[in-house]
Design a protein around this motif. Sequence first.
Motif, short mmCIF file in Angstrom:
data_model
loop_
_atom_site.label_atom_id
_atom_site.label_comp_id
_atom_site.label_asym_id
_atom_site.label_seq_id
_atom_site.Cartn_x
_atom_site.Cartn_y
_atom_site.Cartn_z
N HIS A 150 18.33 -5.46 8.38
CA HIS A 150 18.04 -4.71 7.15
C HIS A 150 17.31 -5.59 6.13
CE1 HIS A 150 20.23 -0.97 8.04
NE2 HIS A 150 21.05 -1.76 8.72
N TYR A 151 17.81 -6.80 5.94
CA TYR A 151 17.15 -7.70 5.00
C TYR A 151 15.72 -8.02 5.43
CZ TYR A 151 21.37 -8.68 2.30
OH TYR A 151 22.46 -8.57 1.48
N TRP A 152 15.53 -8.23 6.72
CA TRP A 152 14.19 -8.52 7.23
C TRP A 152 13.26 -7.34 6.98
CZ3 TRP A 152 10.25 -11.22 7.90
CH2 TRP A 152 9.22 -10.87 8.78
N TRP A 153 13.73 -6.13 7.30
CA TRP A 153 12.86 -4.96 7.13
C TRP A 153 12.58 -4.66 5.66
CZ3 TRP A 153 15.06 -1.34 11.49
CH2 TRP A 153 14.57 -1.78 12.72
N VAL A 154 13.53 -4.93 4.77
CA VAL A 154 13.26 -4.79 3.32
C VAL A 154 12.16 -5.76 2.91
CG1 VAL A 154 14.23 -5.20 1.01
CG2 VAL A 154 15.52 -3.86 2.67
N THR A 155 12.25 -6.99 3.40
CA THR A 155 11.24 -8.00 3.09
C THR A 155 9.88 -7.60 3.65
OG1 THR A 155 12.95 -9.70 3.10
CG2 THR A 155 10.66 -10.46 3.33
N LYS A 156 9.86 -7.14 4.88
CA LYS A 156 8.62 -6.71 5.51
C LYS A 156 7.99 -5.54 4.74
CE LYS A 156 7.98 -4.84 9.92
NZ LYS A 156 8.31 -4.77 11.34
N ARG A 157 8.83 -4.58 4.32
CA ARG A 157 8.34 -3.44 3.55
C ARG A 157 7.73 -3.92 2.23
NH1 ARG A 157 12.94 0.62 2.31
NH2 ARG A 157 13.57 -1.04 0.92
N PHE A 158 8.33 -4.92 1.61
CA PHE A 158 7.81 -5.47 0.36
C PHE A 158 6.40 -6.01 0.56
CE2 PHE A 158 7.31 -9.31 -2.33
CZ PHE A 158 7.22 -8.68 -3.57
N PHE A 159 6.21 -6.86 1.57
CA PHE A 159 4.88 -7.46 1.77
C PHE A 159 3.86 -6.42 2.22
CE2 PHE A 159 7.41 -11.40 1.89
CZ PHE A 159 6.75 -12.06 0.87
N ARG A 160 4.24 -5.51 3.07
CA ARG A 160 3.31 -4.44 3.48
C ARG A 160 2.96 -3.53 2.30
NH1 ARG A 160 5.37 -2.14 9.27
NH2 ARG A 160 4.52 -3.83 10.51
N GLY A 161 3.91 -3.41 1.37
CA GLY A 161 3.71 -2.52 0.22
C GLY A 161 2.55 -2.92 -0.67
#
Length: 175
Positions: A93-104
């Motif tokens: 979950h933490y990884w995907w939140v981080t990934k979503r942030f950078f992709r955002g």
Amino acid sequence: MNRVAVFGNAGGGKSTLSNRLAKITGLPIVALDLVKYQPGGAEVPYAEYKALHDQLLQQEQWIIDGYGSLDTVWERLEMADTLIYLDMPVLQHYWWVTKRFFRGFLVPPDNWPENSPLLKSTLLSYYTVWLCHQKLTPKYREYVHQAQANKRVYHLRSPQQVQEFYQIVELELAK
């Protein structure tokens, strides 16, 4: 599969799964973040959100993606005939939140209100991941265990299980 509740911790892939499931099944999708938050990220008044949520539950078919509020999540799970619980390891979950942030920075996240503040939302998601993991995850797990007696339940615990879920749904619809 007519009323589908997709739920789980922040950054767990709920929007991705819901969008793909809507394409596979043709069911209408409702992203709760788009109901609960205005463009720019401010919350709509609770009474307005609750009224819209109650109207959604009365519809014959839906995929509802997200959390909303503590009271409405349990109402939604009760009304659903199909539960899809995304229960990934907390570090996922933490990884995907981080990934979503950078992709955002390049593409707005799926099912997010327009012009929502990316940094503020990400920081809130980091907090939410831990809070949900401590408080809601045990309750969700118990709920889906009990619900298996009278609902279709998919308790997905890995990206591999999510891929297998898509294949199961596609095969069922092909029959």
